[in-house]
Scaffold this active site. Structure first.
Site, short mmCIF file in Angstrom:
data_model
loop_
_atom_site.label_atom_id
_atom_site.label_comp_id
_atom_site.label_asym_id
_atom_site.label_seq_id
_atom_site.Cartn_x
_atom_site.Cartn_y
_atom_site.Cartn_z
N SER A 1 0.85 -1.21 0.00
CA SER A 1 0.00 0.00 0.00
C SER A 1 0.88 1.24 0.00
CB SER A 1 -0.88 0.01 1.25
OG SER A 1 -1.56 1.25 1.36
N TYR B 1 -0.91 -0.05 10.45
CA TYR B 1 -1.14 -0.62 9.11
C TYR B 1 0.03 -0.24 8.20
CZ TYR B 1 -3.51 -1.23 4.54
OH TYR B 1 -3.85 -1.61 3.27
N1 NAP Z 1 -8.96 -0.97 -0.31
C1 NAP Z 1 -7.94 -0.13 -0.28
O1 NAP Z 1 -8.10 1.11 -0.26
C2 NAP Z 1 -6.53 -0.66 -0.25
C3 NAP Z 1 -5.47 0.23 -0.46
C4 NAP Z 1 -4.17 -0.25 -0.44
C5 NAP Z 1 -3.93 -1.59 -0.23
N2 NAP Z 1 -4.97 -2.44 -0.01
C6 NAP Z 1 -4.64 -3.85 0.25
O2 NAP Z 1 -5.27 -4.62 -0.74
C7 NAP Z 1 -5.44 -5.96 -0.25
C8 NAP Z 1 -6.86 -6.43 -0.53
O3 NAP Z 1 -7.77 -5.63 0.21
P1 NAP Z 1 -9.23 -5.22 -0.32
O4 NAP Z 1 -9.22 -3.75 -0.49
O5 NAP Z 1 -9.58 -6.09 -1.45
O6 NAP Z 1 -10.10 -5.51 0.97
P2 NAP Z 1 -11.07 -6.73 1.36
O7 NAP Z 1 -12.07 -6.96 0.30
O8 NAP Z 1 -11.52 -6.43 2.75
O9 NAP Z 1 -10.07 -7.96 1.35
C9 NAP Z 1 -9.24 -8.32 2.42
C10 NAP Z 1 -9.28 -9.83 2.47
O10 NAP Z 1 -8.26 -10.34 3.34
C11 NAP Z 1 -8.83 -11.46 3.98
N3 NAP Z 1 -8.12 -11.81 5.21
C12 NAP Z 1 -7.75 -10.96 6.20
N4 NAP Z 1 -7.12 -11.65 7.16
C13 NAP Z 1 -7.10 -12.95 6.78
C14 NAP Z 1 -6.63 -14.14 7.35
N5 NAP Z 1 -6.01 -14.14 8.54
N6 NAP Z 1 -6.79 -15.29 6.69
C15 NAP Z 1 -7.44 -15.32 5.50
N7 NAP Z 1 -7.91 -14.22 4.89
C16 NAP Z 1 -7.76 -13.05 5.54
C17 NAP Z 1 -10.26 -11.05 4.27
O11 NAP Z 1 -11.01 -12.20 4.52
P3 NAP Z 1 -12.36 -12.13 5.43
O12 NAP Z 1 -13.40 -11.50 4.56
O13 NAP Z 1 -12.60 -13.55 5.77
O14 NAP Z 1 -12.02 -11.27 6.63
C18 NAP Z 1 -10.62 -10.37 2.96
O15 NAP Z 1 -11.10 -11.28 2.00
C19 NAP Z 1 -5.09 -5.90 1.25
O16 NAP Z 1 -3.77 -6.39 1.43
C20 NAP Z 1 -5.15 -4.43 1.55
O17 NAP Z 1 -4.33 -4.08 2.65
C21 NAP Z 1 -6.27 -2.00 -0.03
#
Ligand code: NAP
Length: 192
Positions: free
Chosen positions: A138, A151
């Site tokens: 990120s 984070y």
């Molecule tokens: N959205 C943003 O603005 C943004 C910006 C920069 C980077 N990111 C990064 O992008 C990546 C994807 O995030 P997203 O935006 O797509 O959000 P998201 O839809 O909330 O996805 C996060 C996923 O991680 C899973 N997860 C968390 N802890 C876990 C564990 N211990 N074991 C298995 N699964 C786990 C969650 O599963 P559950 O549903 O079961 O909890 C969820 O499916 C992340 O690494 C996030 O930090 C996001």
């Protein structure tokens, strides 16, 4: 046809990415902890790709399970062309400021579990002399901000780790890609 492992496959960003790969007829192994959501995504990707999708439920915080997970992946797919590490959590920053345990738990999920998987996958790709390892970090890892530095610290660790891995493996036929999104509208950021 590419064999693709998606770790944290229930992530919205991972799902959108998988749909693009599915259009190219990729074969998937999906890992996530929400079984129902995983099954729905697997079903959708099977229709889009025309290939069977393997899915596995695993809490990725269980680092001791990572080696066995990859063994099962190789058993199912034979070998891997691409691995995407997408899981992550947005921790409650005020709670992390009050509790070292909460801060460390967030760093465990967002950094240590990613580094564990990246280490194992990198060595496997190095041994086969090819492969693409992608992990989602990120822009929050670029500098410490008072609103989300726990984070950000974990993401910064992932970014630096992948940078070193990329330098190590670029001459071995292995691509290491760090994805650094800004703000994306997903369940993770729904509260904003
Ligand atoms: N959205 C943003 O603005 C943004 C910006 C920069 C980077 N990111 C990064 O992008 C990546 C994807 O995030 P997203 O935006 O797509 O959000 P998201 O839809 O909330 O996805 C996060 C996923 O991680 C899973 N997860 C968390 N802890 C876990 C564990 N211990 N074991 C298995 N699964 C786990 C969650 O599963 P559950 O549903 O079961 O909890 C969820 O499916 C992340 O690494 C996030 O930090 C996001």
């Amino acid at each position: 046809m590419r064999n693709i492992l998606i770790i944290g496959a229930t992530s919205a960003i991972a799902e959108a990415t998988a749909r693009r790969w599915a259009a190219t007829g990729a074969r998937f192994y999906l890992v996530g902890r929400n079984i129902e959501r995983l099954a729905t995504i697997a079903c959708d990707l099977e229709i889009r790709s025309g290939q069977p999708v393997v899915q596995e439920s695993l809490d990725l915080d269980r680092i001791g399970q990572h080696s066995a997970l990859l063994e099962r992946v190789y058993q199912a797919l034979g070998n891997l062309d691409v691995a995407l590490i997408a899981h992550g959590i947005l921790p409650d920053q005020p709670a992390c400021q009050q509790s070292a345990a909460a801060a460390l738990a967030a760093i465990h999920t967002n950094a240590l579990s990613v580094i564990s998987l990246a280490t194992l996958l990198a060595n496997d790709f190095e041994a086969q002399g090819r492969g693409t390892l992608i992990a989602i970090s990120s822009v929050a890892g670029d500098r410490g901000r008072q609103s989300n530095y726990v984070y950000g610290a974990a993401k910064g660790m992932v970014t630096l780790f992948l940078q070193g891995l990329r330098n190590r493996l670029s001459c071995k036929g292995v691509q290491v890609i760090t994805v650094k999104p800004g703000f994306v509208d997903t369940p993770m950021t729904a509260a904003f």
